[in-house]
Design a protein around this motif. Structure first.
Motif, mmCIF file in Angstrom:
data_model
loop_
_atom_site.group_PDB
_atom_site.id
_atom_site.type_symbol
_atom_site.label_atom_id
_atom_site.label_comp_id
_atom_site.label_asym_id
_atom_site.label_seq_id
_atom_site.Cartn_x
_atom_site.Cartn_y
_atom_site.Cartn_z
ATOM 1 N N UNK A 1 0.832 -1.207 0.000
ATOM 2 C CA UNK A 1 0.000 0.000 0.000
ATOM 3 C C UNK A 1 0.866 1.256 0.000
ATOM 4 N N UNK A 2 2.011 1.207 0.702
ATOM 5 C CA UNK A 2 2.927 2.348 0.704
ATOM 6 C C UNK A 2 3.514 2.613 -0.664
ATOM 7 N N UNK A 3 3.909 1.521 -1.358
ATOM 8 C CA UNK A 3 4.479 1.668 -2.697
ATOM 9 C C UNK A 3 3.455 2.236 -3.684
ATOM 10 N N UNK B 1 -6.486 13.949 -5.491
ATOM 11 C CA UNK B 1 -5.363 13.040 -5.242
ATOM 12 C C UNK B 1 -5.211 12.789 -3.745
ATOM 13 N N UNK B 2 -5.381 13.855 -2.950
ATOM 14 C CA UNK B 2 -5.273 13.705 -1.500
ATOM 15 C C UNK B 2 -6.378 12.794 -0.956
ATOM 16 N N UNK B 3 -7.597 12.977 -1.473
ATOM 17 C CA UNK B 3 -8.722 12.139 -1.060
ATOM 18 C C UNK B 3 -8.463 10.670 -1.425
ATOM 19 N N UNK C 1 3.449 5.735 -5.754
ATOM 20 C CA UNK C 1 3.252 5.763 -7.203
ATOM 21 C C UNK C 1 2.098 6.681 -7.584
ATOM 22 N N UNK C 2 0.988 6.574 -6.827
ATOM 23 C CA UNK C 2 -0.155 7.448 -7.105
ATOM 24 C C UNK C 2 0.212 8.907 -6.883
ATOM 25 N N UNK C 3 1.024 9.157 -5.825
ATOM 26 C CA UNK C 3 1.452 10.524 -5.553
ATOM 27 C C UNK C 3 2.280 11.116 -6.680
ATOM 28 N N UNK C 4 3.080 10.258 -7.349
ATOM 29 C CA UNK C 4 3.907 10.731 -8.460
ATOM 30 C C UNK C 4 3.117 10.867 -9.757
ATOM 31 N N UNK C 5 2.103 10.014 -9.937
ATOM 32 C CA UNK C 5 1.348 9.991 -11.201
ATOM 33 C C UNK C 5 0.236 11.040 -11.216
ATOM 34 N N UNK C 6 -0.493 11.154 -10.097
ATOM 35 C CA UNK C 6 -1.657 12.039 -10.073
ATOM 36 C C UNK C 6 -1.238 13.493 -9.877
ATOM 37 N N UNK C 7 -1.928 14.397 -10.514
ATOM 38 C CA UNK C 7 -1.649 15.825 -10.272
ATOM 39 C C UNK C 7 -2.069 16.190 -8.862
#
Length: 707
Positions: free
Chosen positions: A316-318, A333-335, A322-328
């Protein structure tokens, strides 16, 4: 087009009924609750033959058609066709233990007299042979008037002949016997005749049950009054009729057993099971063995669950990174990352503990040792309002209260089951361990006694002992306030020792995980999103002002961007609704030795107790995770001071905080599962209030004594 028939699977407890259900249905089964009760409803499907399928409902084990416990009433209502939420069974498959045939045939004879088509599956034939019991199955079949098939579900023997007998019964090649097992009409001829005028479709025996239990049936008011009138006119005596019926049934069963069963002399040598019980139920060694078994169970849950939990946590951390890097960057994104994905991780990370715990408990049940645990602990538990069956949920609570509370379902008495649910969260679960570890490291010196006993280890052990001691005290007090007048009988059959059925263990593990994810998980996700919103948003002007100030500082000092971002997040959290709530409760928690930062941790760790460490890491502007980061966090917390210059984490504050976490209900997963198991928010809220109050009072006493 294939025809589907509905079959009720019934039998005495420990007769092998659940084993047969698992063999017939495999993973094609669903687990839920019967309407209005918390007894498991297991429904599965299987193919009996070409063009013939079956839906099988596994009813709770019961000894007769005179119910006393909640689970027995469930089986009774279905068999009496009074449960409108369950499809009426067209046939009954009754499982009878061949090694204890006299007792099992009582229930079988009652089912036969209901005039529902019956197929009898004869289990435990191997145990009967070991006891020297020889059964003439053909003669038994003739005497009962229904098909009797020897089966061994554990070894998959006799399943095809059983399916064939069910198929032939469905095709009406076998029918319910015309003659009653005993002369039921003679028990109360006038009253039975009058009831059958109201309900012509009833058998004589079913009419007797309408007279005895009609108040519990879903009948119109005028029918209830007519049956009551029939009872009064004919002086119908419930107790006398029931006693006479049971006596006549046992007389007939005795004559059948003389014709079809050959038993050895009572001087036959003691069975292997009885020899083992001389050790496991010994007045001294029995308790030592019990403690060793529970210690191994407790340690195994920690040891075995650690690796899959770490893998899930890492995964889940990985994916979060990845989502943090991909999503604007933005609120969506925070939600997604900190709300939905983090909430989902908080649910799934529990699954290894739940599956492993229930797997180990199922092994103890399968081997026959679980019944011995209940037997050994009943005397102590009964003194505080519980019973022997309460001990396993309480011990399981040291790993996780969620599966522990789910496992309290096997306690028949409503009051004792409710008391067990109410006190089980007092056990120090694994989620409290990170809190204890960091606080003990902060405030307890590394003093050694006798060269091998460490003070820190003794404090840790004391924290774990607080749970059982306080649970006994709370149960003793609470039993006077719970107004449930159900009588408590600790009647327990000790099954023979057997090797565990690994397929059954696997099916149980999967089903318990599904129950947790799809039932409790819904509530957990909702509360996770609420907590995310409270921690993310705050008064707009304050939040904008903080963000603008730090953006200006980052422009001026770009080389300090990482540190400034951590400081910004800390201050944003401080000014969020959760942070403002922390400051608002500071006057309430100040007498316990806590500041507003600890107040925020108390709020955010409601999602899960171990969130305390992560919250502290954010508040003290460090990253948490590996050992080096944890050391940094401990250094920061150790250096934290109040406005007057005194240390925040003094001995008094540390002990107070550990006691608070030991007793407080800070786990939404547990609240969700309590609501599910009691089918009301009432007991979940009572639990929240009493545990919070207990934690506050005990922490207050500890701080005021030590400061």
């Amino acid at each position: 087009m294939a025809k589907t028939i509905h079959i009720a699977l019934v039998g005495n407890p420990n007769s092998g009924k659940s084993s047969l259900f698992n063999v017939l249905t495999g993973l094609n089964q669903k687990v839920g609750n019967f309407p209005g009760v918390t007894v498991d409803k297991k429904v599965g499907s299987c193919q009996l033959a070409d063009g013939l399928n079956a839906t099988i409902i596994d009813l709770p084990g019961t000894y007769s058609l005179y119910p006393r416990r909640e689970d027995e009433w469930v089986a009774y209502r279905v068999l009496m066709q009074q449960d409108k939420e369950v499809v009426e069974p067209e046939m009954v498959v009754l499982i009878a233990d061949a090694s204890n045939l006299k007792r099992n045939l009582l229930f079988a004879s009652q089912i036969i007299d209901l005039k529902i088509p019956v197929v009898v599956g004869l289990t435990m034939m191997d145990i009967a042979r070991h006891k020297g019991i020889q059964i003439d199955v053909a003669e038994l079949e003739r005497e009962l008037g229904v098909p009797v098939i020897p089966i061994n579900p554990r070894k998959n023997k006799g399943i095809q002949p059983l399916k064939k007998a069910i198929e032939q019964t469905a095709l009406e090649l076998y029918k319910a016997p015309v003659r009653d097992f005993i002369n039921n009409e003679a028990l109360a001829p006038a009253a039975i005749g009058s009831v059958k005028e109201l309900f012509p479709e009833l058998s004589d025996y079913k009419a007797i049950h309408y007279l005895i239990n009609h108040e519990s049936f879903a009948l119109h008011g005028h029918l209830q009054e007519k049956i009551e009138s029939i009872e009064q006119v004919n002086n119908f005596n419930h107790t006398k009729t029931q006693a006479e019926e049971i006596l006549q049934r046992y007389q007939r069963i005795g004559s059948i057993l003389k014709q079809s069963v050959s038993e050895p002399s009572p001087l036959k040598k003691t069975l292997f099971t009885e020899k083992l019980d001389n050790i496991f139920l010994h007045r001294r060694w029995g308790y030592i063995i019990l403690l060793a078994v529970l210690f191994l169970l407790f340690q195994s849950v920690f040891w075995l669950a650690e690796y899959p939990m770490n893998i899930i946590d890492w995964g889940f951390g990985e994916i979060s990174s990845w989502l943090g890097n991909v999503l604007p960057s933005g609120w969506f994104a925070d939600l997604l990352i900190n709300g939905i994905w983090a909430g989902l991780g908080g649910i799934l990370v529990f699954i290894p503990q739940i599956m492993i715990l229930f797997g180990l408990v199922t092994i103890l049940e399968d081997t026959g040792y679980m019944a011995r645990i209940s037997f050994l602990t009943d005397k102590l538990m009964r003194k505080v309002g519980l019973n022997g069956k309460s001990v396993m949920p309480m011990i399981s609570g040291f790993a996780c209260a969620v599966p522990a509370i789910m496992s309290a379902r096997n306690i028949e008495n409503k009051k004792e089951r409710l008391l067990t649910i109410l006190v089980t969260p007092l056990m120090s679960c694994s989620a409290r361990l990170p809190v204890y570890t960091i606080l003990i490291g902060l405030v307890i010196p590394k003093t050694m006694f006798a060269g091998f006993l460490g003070l820190q280890g003794l404090v840790m052990m004391g924290l774990y002992l607080l749970g059982p001691i306080m649970s006994m005290f709370v149960s003793y007090i609470a039993r006077f306030f719970i107004n449930i007048k159900e009588k408590s009988f600790f009647i327990l059959e000790l099954p023979v020792y057997r090797a565990p059925r690994w397929k059954n263990v696997l099916i149980t593990m999967v089903n318990k995980a599904k129950i947790f994810v799809f039932d409790a998980g819904k509530v957990i996700m909702v509360i996770s999103l609420i907590l995310w919103a409270l921690s993310t948003y705050g008064p707009k002007e304050k939040m904008r002002s903080v963000a603008a100030r730090y953006e200006q500082q980052i422009k001026q000092h770009p080389e300090q961007e990482a540190e400034l971002n951590r400081l910004k997040n800390t201050e944003l959290l401080q000014n969020s609704y959760a942070g403002l709530l922390g400051r608002s409760i500071e006057p309430v928690i100040q007498p316990l030795g806590y500041d507003w930062k600890i107040g925020i941790a108390l709020i955010t760790s409601f999602a899960a107790r171990e969130v305390f460490v992560g919250t502290m890491a954010t508040l003290y502007s460090v990253e948490g995770g590996d050992d080096a980061d944890e050391n940094t966090l401990m250094e920061k917390m150790n250096a934290a001071v109040r406005p007057d210059g005194t240390k925040v984490y003094s001995l008094a504050t540390g002990i107070s905080l550990m006691i608070f976490y030991a007793f407080a209900m800070q786990c939404m997963s547990t609240l969700a599962i309590v609501k599910r198991e009691t089918r009301t928010w009432k007991w979940a809220l009572i639990q929240l209030v009493y545990m919070t109050g207990l934690a506050y009072i005990m922490s207050l006493i500890a701080y005021q004594l030590l400061k």
